[in-house]
Design an enzyme around this catalytic site. Structure first.
Site, PDB file in Angstrom:
ATOM      1  CG  ASP A  73      -3.097  49.151   5.662  1.00 29.56           C
ATOM      2  OD1 ASP A  73      -2.007  48.799   6.153  1.00 29.56           O
ATOM      3  OD2 ASP A  73      -4.147  49.231   6.330  1.00 29.56           O
ATOM      4  CG  HIS A  96       1.909  50.557   6.906  1.00 31.70           C
ATOM      5  ND1 HIS A  96       2.523  51.571   7.615  1.00 31.70           N
ATOM      6  CD2 HIS A  96       0.572  50.784   7.010  1.00 31.70           C
ATOM      7  CE1 HIS A  96       1.582  52.369   8.126  1.00 31.70           C
ATOM      8  NE2 HIS A  96       0.390  51.925   7.766  1.00 31.70           N
ATOM      9  CG  HIS A 110      -9.088  49.190   7.503  1.00 38.08           C
ATOM     10  ND1 HIS A 110      -8.583  49.679   6.316  1.00 38.08           N
ATOM     11  CD2 HIS A 110      -7.995  48.815   8.224  1.00 38.08           C
ATOM     12  CE1 HIS A 110      -7.259  49.613   6.316  1.00 38.08           C
ATOM     13  NE2 HIS A 110      -6.871  49.071   7.458  1.00 38.08           N
ATOM     14  CG  HIS A 135      -4.890  44.991   9.342  1.00 37.54           C
ATOM     15  ND1 HIS A 135      -3.787  45.113   8.537  1.00 37.54           N
ATOM     16  CD2 HIS A 135      -5.430  46.234   9.434  1.00 37.54           C
ATOM     17  CE1 HIS A 135      -3.646  46.385   8.168  1.00 37.54           C
ATOM     18  NE2 HIS A 135      -4.638  47.091   8.699  1.00 37.54           N
ATOM     19  CE1 TYR A 183      -2.436  52.107  14.148  1.00 43.48           C
ATOM     20  CE2 TYR A 183      -0.113  52.651  13.929  1.00 43.48           C
ATOM     21  CZ  TYR A 183      -1.439  52.929  13.685  1.00 43.48           C
ATOM     22  OH  TYR A 183      -1.755  54.044  12.963  1.00 43.48           O
TER      23      TYR A 183
HETATM   24  C1  LIG Z   1      -2.246  54.623   9.840  1.00 50.71           C
HETATM   25  C2  LIG Z   1      -2.813  53.230   9.895  1.00 50.71           C
HETATM   26  O1  LIG Z   1      -2.019  52.362   9.142  1.00 50.71           O
HETATM   27  C3  LIG Z   1      -4.260  53.220   9.466  1.00 50.71           C
HETATM   28  C4  LIG Z   1      -4.774  51.834   9.280  1.00 50.71           C
HETATM   29  O2  LIG Z   1      -4.863  51.349   8.165  1.00 50.71           O
HETATM   30  C5  LIG Z   1      -5.077  51.014  10.439  1.00 50.71           C
HETATM   31  O3  LIG Z   1      -5.085  51.531  11.575  1.00 50.71           O
HETATM   32  O4  LIG Z   1      -5.319  49.817  10.237  1.00 50.71           O
HETATM   33 MN   LIG Z   2      -4.842  49.173   8.203  1.00 48.42          MN
END
Ligand SMILES: C[C@H](O)CC(=O)C(=O)O
Ligand SMILES: [Mn+2]
Length: 343
Positions: free
Chosen positions: A17, A20, A199, A201, A290
């Protein structure tokens, strides 16, 4: 509430991650350093791949500095105890990519789909199981559907061979009870056959709090990243997760001082920008965008002279999902045209 003293497993995603946030520019030396420190601290699973998984290195998603398989092989070479995981988004990564990663020593396959499209993962779970890999399903943008639908999607993954399914808060949009009820629904549906993971964020700064609620409601695998290095405002910081769970009496098998050292001494020195809940990232959490769209939106903002947070707000309203990165340009062009008309 489930047994709060049962051990949980932390998977560190700094090297996936975090890719990114690094615009996919990890060097082999950085990968070796991070794996060495995480492995020494006792982290059991370390994910290493382009931010968008195997096969992600492309014009649409951003080219990697180094080949994924080379970085996986370096990570495997460096780890003495930790398992190396790879992420795969069906269609972007292929079964062939998975075999190459397996040949390089990866032993955990994490297969990610949009939260309503679990069925596209079946071939990849079957292939991963045939290779003898541990399997994990990733239901991305989990805020977009309610708990019951999410549990139905998790059921599809488990029937297809997933040994754990994650609620993936890709937008950092889930607010406390919303994370909790999704975890509970998955535990009820698949908990007797498979594990449930979370997971998080940090776009609304709730990654760690949501992870604690996830654990208290039965999740047994939790993701983090050192220094929060991840998309958007970053992931739940591994070092904070480990310290928090230790304070709560939840065993993770990870040494707190080791995790703190890995973050401070190994990752922080090579960061150009610490993940941060700025206007763009908060808009992502608020509007359900996203997280990996952040840098794409910032680049489009600079190119077309429109604010990144306005692009992200519109992207959230349109409901775009991972794979629709090109629509960010479209939105930026529309905003630029509106601006020109107004002036
Ligand atoms: C491809 C994405 O970055 C997967 C992920 O870590 C998310 O959806 O959060
Ligand atoms: Mn992620």
């Amino acid at each position: 509430m489930s047994d709060v003293t049962e051990k949980i497993r932390i998977t560190d995603s700094t090297l996936r991650d975090g890719s990114h946030a690094m615009a996919h520019r990890f060097t082999e030396e950085q990968v070796r350093g991070v794996v060495h420190a995480l492995d020494a601290a006792g982290v059991e699973v370390i994910e290493v791949t382009h931010g968008d998984g195997l096969g992600g290195s492309s014009f649409n998603y951003g080219f990697s500095l180094e080949d994924d398989v080379k970085l996986v092989a370096a990570a495997v070479d460096e780890a003495t105890r930790a398992k190396i995981a790879v992420l795969l988004l069906p269609g972007l990564g292929t079964v062939h990519d998975l075999k190459m990663a397996h040949d390089a020593g990866a032993s955990v396959a994490r297969v990610a789909t949009h939260c309503t499209e679990a069925d596209v993962s079946l071939q990849h779970f079957a292939a991963a199981r045939d290779l003898g890999m541990e399997t994990v399903g990733f239901l991305m943008l989990s805020h977009r559907v309610g708990p019951e639908e999410l549990a139905r999607q998790a059921r599809i993954m488990v029937d297809g061979g997933a040994q754990c399914v994650y609620v993936v808060d890709s937008a950092g949009a889930l607010v406390l009870g919303e994370a909790q009820e999704r975890i509970s629904a998955l535990v009820k549906e698949i908990g007797h056959e498979a594990q449930v993971g979370f997971h998080g964020h940090q776009n609304l700064s709730l990654g760690v709090a949501n992870s604690v609620l996830a654990q208290q409601n039965g999740a047994r695998q939790i993701d983090g990243a050192l220094c929060a290095l991840g998309a958007g405002a970053g992931n739940s910081p591994t070092e904070v997760l480990v310290a928090t769970f230790e304070r709560l009496g939840v065993p993770t098998g990870v040494d707190v001082q080791g995790a703190l050292a890995a973050a401070d001494d190994v990752v922080k020195p090579f960061l150009h920008r610490l993940p941060f809940a700025d206007r763009g990232a908060i808009t992502q959490g608020y509007a359900g965008v996203y997280s990996s769209f952040l840098l794409h939106a910032e680049r489009a903002a600079e190119r077309y002279g429109v604010p990144a947070h306005e692009i992200l707000q519109k992207v959230g309203e349109a409901g775009y999902v991972g794979g629709q990165e090109d629509m960010i340009i479209d939105v930026a062009l529309q905003l630029a045209a509106e601006r020109d008309r107004a002036s």
